[in-house]
Scaffold this motif. Structure first.
Motif, short mmCIF file in Angstrom:
data_model
loop_
_atom_site.label_atom_id
_atom_site.label_comp_id
_atom_site.label_asym_id
_atom_site.label_seq_id
_atom_site.Cartn_x
_atom_site.Cartn_y
_atom_site.Cartn_z
N THR A 9 0.80 -1.19 0.06
CA THR A 9 0.11 -0.27 -0.04
C THR A 9 0.78 1.45 -0.12
O THR A 9 0.08 2.32 0.23
CB THR A 9 -1.02 0.00 1.05
OG1 THR A 9 -0.06 0.02 2.56
CG2 THR A 9 -2.18 -1.09 1.30
N TRP A 205 -2.19 -7.53 3.85
CA TRP A 205 -1.91 -6.18 3.11
C TRP A 205 -0.83 -5.39 4.29
O TRP A 205 -0.89 -5.69 5.35
CB TRP A 205 -3.38 -5.54 3.60
CG TRP A 205 -4.47 -5.78 2.79
CD1 TRP A 205 -5.04 -7.09 2.54
CD2 TRP A 205 -5.14 -4.78 2.21
NE1 TRP A 205 -5.84 -7.06 1.84
CE2 TRP A 205 -6.30 -5.87 1.27
CE3 TRP A 205 -5.27 -3.49 1.78
CZ2 TRP A 205 -7.24 -5.04 0.35
CZ3 TRP A 205 -6.24 -3.27 0.73
CH2 TRP A 205 -7.12 -3.99 -0.05
N PHE A 207 1.02 -2.41 5.52
CA PHE A 207 0.93 -1.09 5.77
C PHE A 207 2.19 -0.33 6.61
O PHE A 207 2.27 -1.18 7.44
CB PHE A 207 -0.39 -0.95 6.77
CG PHE A 207 -1.85 -1.26 6.19
CD1 PHE A 207 -2.10 -0.44 5.06
CD2 PHE A 207 -2.39 -2.22 6.31
CE1 PHE A 207 -3.38 -0.92 4.30
CE2 PHE A 207 -3.65 -2.77 5.81
CZ PHE A 207 -3.99 -1.78 4.72
N VAL A 213 -3.87 3.98 6.05
CA VAL A 213 -5.00 2.80 6.63
C VAL A 213 -6.09 3.83 6.91
O VAL A 213 -7.29 3.32 6.61
CB VAL A 213 -4.68 2.17 7.94
CG1 VAL A 213 -5.57 1.14 8.15
CG2 VAL A 213 -3.05 1.54 7.53
N ALA A 233 -3.77 -7.94 7.85
CA ALA A 233 -2.87 -6.85 7.83
C ALA A 233 -1.76 -6.94 8.54
O ALA A 233 -1.69 -7.85 9.48
CB ALA A 233 -3.70 -5.68 8.52
N CYS A 235 1.54 -4.77 10.10
CA CYS A 235 1.98 -3.62 10.38
C CYS A 235 3.27 -3.46 11.47
O CYS A 235 3.28 -4.53 12.34
CB CYS A 235 0.64 -2.90 11.24
SG CYS A 235 -0.79 -3.11 10.29
N ILE A 240 -0.22 2.06 13.69
CA ILE A 240 -0.58 1.88 12.46
C ILE A 240 -1.60 0.38 12.54
O ILE A 240 -2.78 0.08 11.91
CB ILE A 240 0.53 1.19 11.37
CG1 ILE A 240 1.47 2.47 11.33
CG2 ILE A 240 0.04 0.60 10.06
CD1 ILE A 240 2.78 2.07 10.31
N ALA A 244 -5.49 -0.07 11.31
CA ALA A 244 -5.81 -1.29 10.63
C ALA A 244 -7.13 -1.78 11.22
O ALA A 244 -8.13 -2.27 10.49
CB ALA A 244 -4.87 -2.14 10.34
#
Length: 272
Positions: A9, A205, A207, A213, A233, A235, A240, A244
């Motif tokens: 991302t 994902w 991040f 986010v 996710a 992180c 973060i 999320a």
């Protein structure tokens, strides 16, 4: 689509770098399947270029005791603004504080810290502390009287102000200069198309920005939010991770900061 998917991302340039590192790491590891890697640049970095801002940077640095760059983007955009060597910016050598390895690498790419008389670079010793709090701990080791110090912070528009507020509370004079803006990814951008076609429960994902986010959480539709609850996710920071969860992710993995740690965690997820 049954292939596991990793969604990067970051902004385009940073995403490309991470994708290359991840691809090289994957070639050295045996995983059950080769993942699909998608780039979804939730925010685009737009450098500021006006002459007035350039003059502000030169003026601020004349009596600065410390400069802090909050990210590699801040480094690149600031150096583009000044169009000169870092040590030519002020009459004395101004130390630099950064929060992580990517920023330290960006400085090295520009020869900062390897001059004839090297610019001092301050960075948290442990990559588990690569954040504002970690840099503040490192700065305290200087044992400075902050009431006599001026700190210039180079950052993007918005973002977290914890370090500036902490420095001001310690007595420092702080001047924050925004050298770039962030443009959100339009909801009709083609980059979203493969996202809607993948299996969310087989997706990871990555991040590295709370703001990215939060933007995702603000633009997604309710049906998409339900899909995110099935996704994973990854992180590198608690802030973060909190963002999320607020965006709709129910499965949030943590890693240490830095690309190497993100890659190790991604490979572990692929092997699970």
């Amino acid at each position: 689509m049954n292939t596991k998917t990793i969604v990067i991302t970051r902004p385009v340039g940073q995403a490309r770098h991470l994708i290359e590192l991840l691809g090289a790491a994957l070639s050295k590891h045996v995983t059950p399947q080769s993942p699909q890697i998608l780039s979804l640049p939730l925010l685009t970095i737009i450098p500021k270029t006006d002459d007035q801002l350039s003059n502000q940077v030169f003026s601020a640095m004349q009596d600065a005791d410390l400069a802090i760059f909050v990210s590699p983007n801040a480094i690149e955009c600031t150096l583009r603004l000044i169009e000169c060597a870092w040590q030519d910016l002020a009459q004395q050598i101004v130390p630099i504080g950064v929060m992580g390895g990517s920023s330290a690498l960006a400085l090295r790419h520009h020869g900062i810290g390897s001059e004839e008389t090297p610019t001092p670079i301050l960075i948290p010793e442990q990559n588990a502390q690569w954040d504002s709090e970690g840099l503040w701990q490192e700065l305290q080791s200087l044992a400075w009287d902050w009431s006599s110090k001026k700190v210039v912070i180079f950052k993007g528009e918005g973002g977290r102000d914890w370090l500036a507020e902490t420095l001001e509370a310690a007595g420092a004079t702080v001047e924050a200069i925004s050298v770039y803006s962030r443009i959100p990814l339009a909801i009709d951008n083609p980059a979203w198309l493969p996202i809607h076609e993948m299996k969310f429960d087989e997706s990871l994902w990555i991040f590295t920005s709370s703001e990215a986010v939060r933007y995702l959480g603000n633009v997604i539709e309710d049906q998409f939010r339900q899909s995110l609850s099935d996704a994973n996710a990854l992180c590198p920071h608690d802030n973060i991770a909190d963002a999320a969860r607020a965006a709709g992710f129910s499965k949030v993995m943590m890693s240490e900061p830095g690309d190497e740690a993100l890659i190790r965690a991604s490979i572990a997820w692929l092997a699970s």
